[in-house]
Design an enzyme around this catalytic site. Structure first.
Site, PDB file in Angstrom:
ATOM      1  N   THR A 170       0.719  -1.005  -0.006  1.00  0.00           N
ATOM      2  CA  THR A 170       0.628   0.453   0.519  1.00  0.00           C
ATOM      3  C   THR A 170       0.838   1.198   0.123  1.00  0.00           C
ATOM      4  O   THR A 170       0.560   2.525  -0.515  1.00  0.00           O
ATOM      5  CB  THR A 170      -0.973  -0.061   1.683  1.00  0.00           C
ATOM      6  OG1 THR A 170      -1.651  -1.596   1.445  1.00  0.00           O
ATOM      7  CG2 THR A 170      -2.052   1.064   1.088  1.00  0.00           C
ATOM      8  N   CYS A 185      -9.163  -6.395   1.543  1.00  0.00           N
ATOM      9  CA  CYS A 185      -9.527  -5.542   2.052  1.00  0.00           C
ATOM     10  C   CYS A 185     -11.385  -4.995   1.456  1.00  0.00           C
ATOM     11  O   CYS A 185     -12.141  -3.510   2.013  1.00  0.00           O
ATOM     12  CB  CYS A 185      -9.145  -3.798   1.381  1.00  0.00           C
ATOM     13  SG  CYS A 185      -7.552  -4.281   1.135  1.00  0.00           S
TER      14      CYS A 185
HETATM   15  N1  PLP Z   1      -1.963  -4.625  -4.246  1.00  0.00           N
HETATM   16  C1  PLP Z   1      -2.134  -6.548  -4.179  1.00  0.00           C
HETATM   17  C2  PLP Z   1      -2.105  -7.052  -5.576  1.00  0.00           C
HETATM   18  C3  PLP Z   1      -2.744  -6.747  -3.347  1.00  0.00           C
HETATM   19  O1  PLP Z   1      -3.126  -7.830  -3.201  1.00  0.00           O
HETATM   20  C4  PLP Z   1      -2.709  -6.443  -2.229  1.00  0.00           C
HETATM   21  C5  PLP Z   1      -2.798  -6.892  -0.704  1.00  0.00           C
HETATM   22  O2  PLP Z   1      -3.696  -6.923  -0.401  1.00  0.00           O
HETATM   23  C6  PLP Z   1      -1.951  -4.974  -1.830  1.00  0.00           C
HETATM   24  C7  PLP Z   1      -1.631  -4.428  -3.180  1.00  0.00           C
HETATM   25  C8  PLP Z   1      -1.832  -4.578  -0.393  1.00  0.00           C
HETATM   26  O3  PLP Z   1      -0.913  -5.212   0.181  1.00  0.00           O
HETATM   27  P1  PLP Z   1      -0.232  -4.533   1.587  1.00  0.00           P
HETATM   28  O4  PLP Z   1      -1.260  -5.663   2.410  1.00  0.00           O
HETATM   29  O5  PLP Z   1       1.183  -4.649   1.784  1.00  0.00           O
HETATM   30  O6  PLP Z   1       0.047  -3.477   2.479  1.00  0.00           O
END
Ligand code: PLP
Length: 367
Positions: free
Chosen positions: A73, A312
């Site tokens: 993120t 999310c």
């Molecule tokens: N991008 C993708 C494609 C994801 O699947 C996720 C997690 O669900 C994220 C970004 C966010 O990752 P993080 O939990 O490391 O912030």
């Protein structure tokens, strides 16, 4: 039925690998500030650099281009916020950590199989000349592998920079940045069995190194804040365990079993992205007429952890934006379930999923 718990939600987060846990635990039990010059500080520095070099080798990238941060993120925000004042284009199936950062971005549509529409991308590149294109490597909900080589060359042809969220690609498809020098690449540790709180932005092929957090010289002035040494070291352990021992063939066999079972269970079940290349650990399907929240809760009561799409959005009633953008209506989008396998998944887990799902599905459809 034995009520043992079965975890099938690796695309949300993978269980921590035991060796990664041991490293995290040992580093958390000592003071670890990699900027300190004493021996504990030097040990912390060396743990970080070990992971950086391991990752550089896996990606065929220069270690200097790798910046550790708190997660994907943050990595996505680092890139997208740097282009806030510019025209940019993003695929409409991106994770919210891309979509919500630049809500006015031009949206590139996807096909009904969940693949980015390359014709539409080229049209946008030609007519609107965006400075940046953000398109993921593997979709977190469908598991569909995107044509990143083609996206990369279109971006090069029309002088756009390319950001790729490769969170779901790491460990599942080869990523070779020497062959495909993507300008900005995002990764996350907890999707492969490393700890939470560690992500990566690989940037610099284009000479641009966006910075989100200021106020310290860490990561060569590219990401301020004391490094999460234990998480970075744990990520390094997870990297060494995923490289060289792919379970892809095994996942293919298990997924074929699951999809054969689902299609025999009911003609109404829709398997998403079936005709597109997909990572084999993921099966995303809908049961029109049933609610994914209710299905998920019923499975959870039997000890089986699944998701209705991206983590999310789970816990809310929003239907999958990925399915919506693939052209599905609310009935399909709101009845979706995602099963994703990983390092600890066993054949017994898959058998148990099939047994329990059959009971739950028949009960909910009163067959
Ligand atoms: N991008 C993708 C494609 C994801 O699947 C996720 C997690 O669900 C994220 C970004 C966010 O990752 P993080 O939990 O490391 O912030």
């Amino acid at each position: 039925m034995v009520n043992q718990s079965v975890y099938l939600d690796y695309n949300a987060t993978a269980p921590l690998l035991p060796d990664a846990f041991n490293v995290v635990q040992s580093l958390l039990s000592v003071p670890s500030n990699a900027s300190s010059v004493h021996s504990q500080g030097r040990a912390a520095r060396s743990a970080i650099e070990k992971t950086r070099f391991a990752l550089a080798e896996i990606l065929s990238a220069n270690a200097e281009l790798i910046v550790f941060n708190s997660g994907a993120t943050e990595a996505n925000n680092t890139v997208l916020q740097a282009f806030r004042a510019d025209e940019i284009a993003v695929s409409s199936m991106e994770h919210h950590a891309v979509l919500d950062v630049h809500p006015d971005a031009i949206k590139i549509p996807v096909t009904s199989e969940g693949v980015i529409d390359l014709g539409a991308l080229e049209h946008v590149l030609k007519s609107k000349k965006p400075k940046l294109v953000s398109a993921m490597w593997v979709n977190n909900e469908t598991g569909v592998i995107q044509p990143v080589t083609e996206v990369f060359s279109l971006c090069r042809t029309y002088n756009a920079l390319f950001h790729c969220d490769a969170v779901q690609a790491l460990g599942r498809v080869p990523i070779n940045l020497a062959e495909l020098p993507i300008d900005f690449l995002t990764l996350s540790s907890h999707k492969i069995g490393g700890p939470h709180g560690c992500g990566v932005l690989v940037s610099g092929f284009c000479g641009e190194t966006p910075v989100l957090l200021h106020g310290g010289g860490q990561e060569k002035n590219r990401r301020a804040g004391t490094e999460n040494v234990a998480a970075i070291a744990g990520f390094g352990v997870a990297l060494s365990e995923i490289s060289g021992q792919s379970r892809n063939d095994w996942y293919y066999t298990q997924r074929n079993k699951i999809e054969y079972f689902l299609q025999n269970l009911s003609d109404s079940i829709v398997i998403h992205g079936k005709k597109a290349p997909r990572v084999p650990n993921t099966c995303f399907f809908s049961c029109p007429g049933l609610s994914s929240e209710t299905l998920m809760m019923a499975m959870d009561l039997e000890g089986i952890a699944l998701s209705n799409g991206s983590a999310c959005t789970s816990g809310t009633v929003n239907p999958s934006h990925v399915l919506k953008t693939m052209g599905y209506g609310d009935d399909v989008a709101a009845s979706a379930l995602r099963l994703s396998m990983g390092w600890a998944t066993t054949e017994q887990d898959i058998e148990r999923f099939c047994d329990v799902f059959e009971t739950v599905f028949n009960r909910m459809t009163k067959r």
